[in-house]
Design an enzyme around this catalytic site. Sequence first.
Site, PDB file in Angstrom:
ATOM      1  N   HIS A 186     -18.647  18.857   1.000  1.00  0.00           N
ATOM      2  CA  HIS A 186     -17.676  19.002   2.094  1.00  0.00           C
ATOM      3  C   HIS A 186     -16.566  19.973   1.715  1.00  0.00           C
ATOM      4  O   HIS A 186     -16.087  20.745   2.559  1.00  0.00           O
ATOM      5  CB  HIS A 186     -17.082  17.637   2.466  1.00  0.00           C
ATOM      6  N   LYS A 196     -22.990   6.673  12.724  1.00  0.00           N
ATOM      7  CA  LYS A 196     -21.745   7.420  12.524  1.00  0.00           C
ATOM      8  C   LYS A 196     -21.664   8.497  13.593  1.00  0.00           C
ATOM      9  O   LYS A 196     -22.571   9.329  13.713  1.00  0.00           O
ATOM     10  CB  LYS A 196     -21.717   8.073  11.139  1.00  0.00           C
ATOM     11  N   LYS A 212     -32.608   5.165   4.410  1.00  0.00           N
ATOM     12  CA  LYS A 212     -31.305   5.097   5.088  1.00  0.00           C
ATOM     13  C   LYS A 212     -31.159   3.781   5.842  1.00  0.00           C
ATOM     14  O   LYS A 212     -30.092   3.151   5.804  1.00  0.00           O
ATOM     15  CB  LYS A 212     -31.113   6.286   6.032  1.00  0.00           C
ATOM     16  N   GLU A 230     -31.307  16.897   2.340  1.00  0.00           N
ATOM     17  CA  GLU A 230     -30.999  15.476   2.597  1.00  0.00           C
ATOM     18  C   GLU A 230     -32.220  14.598   2.292  1.00  0.00           C
ATOM     19  O   GLU A 230     -32.066  13.446   1.915  1.00  0.00           O
ATOM     20  CB  GLU A 230     -30.531  15.268   4.038  1.00  0.00           C
ATOM     21  N   HIS A 240     -24.462  22.725   6.166  1.00  0.00           N
ATOM     22  CA  HIS A 240     -24.138  21.425   5.565  1.00  0.00           C
ATOM     23  C   HIS A 240     -25.127  21.049   4.446  1.00  0.00           C
ATOM     24  O   HIS A 240     -24.723  20.680   3.330  1.00  0.00           O
ATOM     25  CB  HIS A 240     -24.108  20.343   6.643  1.00  0.00           C
ATOM     26  N   ASN A 250     -23.452   9.425   0.334  1.00  0.00           N
ATOM     27  CA  ASN A 250     -22.573  10.589   0.205  1.00  0.00           C
ATOM     28  C   ASN A 250     -22.841  11.370  -1.079  1.00  0.00           C
ATOM     29  O   ASN A 250     -22.055  12.248  -1.437  1.00  0.00           O
ATOM     30  CB  ASN A 250     -21.103  10.150   0.232  1.00  0.00           C
ATOM     31  N   HIS A 279     -21.868  14.977  -1.393  1.00  0.00           N
ATOM     32  CA  HIS A 279     -21.028  15.316  -0.239  1.00  0.00           C
ATOM     33  C   HIS A 279     -19.566  15.561  -0.595  1.00  0.00           C
ATOM     34  O   HIS A 279     -18.867  16.251   0.148  1.00  0.00           O
ATOM     35  CB  HIS A 279     -21.126  14.229   0.837  1.00  0.00           C
ATOM     36  N   ARG A 336     -15.540   2.619  28.003  1.00  0.00           N
ATOM     37  CA  ARG A 336     -15.398   1.748  26.809  1.00  0.00           C
ATOM     38  C   ARG A 336     -16.730   1.464  26.118  1.00  0.00           C
ATOM     39  O   ARG A 336     -16.892   0.474  25.424  1.00  0.00           O
ATOM     40  CB  ARG A 336     -14.703   0.431  27.154  1.00  0.00           C
ATOM     41  N   GLU A 364     -19.849   1.022   5.798  1.00  0.00           N
ATOM     42  CA  GLU A 364     -19.504   1.729   4.555  1.00  0.00           C
ATOM     43  C   GLU A 364     -18.350   1.069   3.805  1.00  0.00           C
ATOM     44  O   GLU A 364     -17.345   1.699   3.477  1.00  0.00           O
ATOM     45  CB  GLU A 364     -19.189   3.207   4.837  1.00  0.00           C
ATOM     46  N   ARG A 377     -23.189   1.930   1.339  1.00  0.00           N
ATOM     47  CA  ARG A 377     -23.461   3.086   2.216  1.00  0.00           C
ATOM     48  C   ARG A 377     -22.873   4.371   1.635  1.00  0.00           C
ATOM     49  O   ARG A 377     -23.377   5.465   1.889  1.00  0.00           O
ATOM     50  CB  ARG A 377     -22.929   2.828   3.629  1.00  0.00           C
TER      51      ARG A 377
HETATM   52  N1  GLY Z   1     -24.489  10.615   6.375  1.00  0.00           N
HETATM   53  C1  GLY Z   1     -24.005   9.520   5.622  1.00  0.00           C
HETATM   54  C2  GLY Z   1     -24.020   8.230   6.378  1.00  0.00           C
HETATM   55  O1  GLY Z   1     -24.587   8.154   7.441  1.00  0.00           O
HETATM   56  O2  GLY Z   1     -23.456   7.273   5.920  1.00  0.00           O
END
Ligand code: GLY
Length: 386
Positions: free
Chosen positions: A266, A158, A241, A200, A280, A259, A262, A136, A251, A255
């Site tokens: 994506h 993430k 970041k 990035e 990517h 993106n 993206h 957990r 997010e 946040r």
């Molecule tokens: N890669 C986008 C984020 O971490 O929110």
Amino acid sequence: MTASTSASPRNPAPTPTIVHVGLGERAYDIVIGHDVLAELGARIAALRPGARTAIVTDQSVAKHWLEPAEAALAAAGVATTRIVTGEGEAVKSYAGLEQVSEALIAAKIERNDLVIALGGGVIGDLTGFAASIVRRGVDFVQVPTTLLAQVDSSVGGKTGINSPHGKNLLGAFHQPVLVIADTQVLDTLSPRQFRAGYAEVVKYGVLGDAKFFAWLEANRAEIVNGGAAREHAIAESCRAKAAIVARDERETGDRALLNLGHTFGHALEAATGFSDRLFHGEGVSIGMVLASELSAELGMIPASDAARVAKHLADSGLPTRLQEIAGFSQEGLADADALMALMAQDKKVKRGRLTFILLKALGQAVIVNDVQPQLVRDFLARKLKA
Ligand code: GLY
């Protein structure tokens, strides 16, 4: 934030740069510098005295960096075990999660122990997710070995795996307790991998810092060569970041700015089967150019700003046009409707409406909900013919 910006990007920085991610009880440091991997054991021993560790890595990272990481742990008296996975996006799967989770349980990693993700974004995402569910939740340390992972995926918590339905559709927010970003390890990346990560870095300038973008335009060659310019670029990216994550960890708002590029990117990755046809970061590069051009078409920025973004990415050796993707004419890629269908599957879709990150200035991105799908479809159809 405790980060220092004083080091001249032209002179080697004698000490690591520390960027603090201010998340209250989930706060942590990102340690950035040449050879900071050698400090892994001492930093872990100080952070979690007596903890045992397990390093999760893939076969190719293991060849270069597993033994140095193990030596750093041994030197500080930190016990460890190794879990080596296969390579590539395919590992970010139910099967990969089972392998890593079962290996962590077999290694008797307990609640107070630490899991160490040594690798790029795939290893970081997979390991972080496994750590979030084993017993957990076990804490983990990110040791990113690609530029992309150092400036993006290792920071912010993430974690996850892919579903057969799409990328990153299973996962958890699970913050690391420490990030060790050794700028030296990037020397073993292929030039293509390095460039993909650089997309990035450029993203942070385009979305939030015009001065940083201009600095990147002037210093790209030095960043590639390593040294203090590389460390400065990584630290500025991590600061950007960290600031966004600190104000919107889950997010629900800002946040999403991360993106930028993206939504298109994506879809392009999905259309190329998440394969080596398009890394990517390369998808993000093309996506960022498309987002800039769409912003210009909507009258939000001058066309010259979109052209400036495209020029810097192209000068950096990154693809900026759909036609540059290997196998462009294959079904599903050169087809606006197919790309729209792929975008509809992305997490950036809410109740059928597309959310795009667009620019209201170079260095100022905004979240635009409710973009008319037909407008985007027509824009893509024009780009596919251009
Ligand atoms: N890669 C986008 C984020 O971490 O929110």
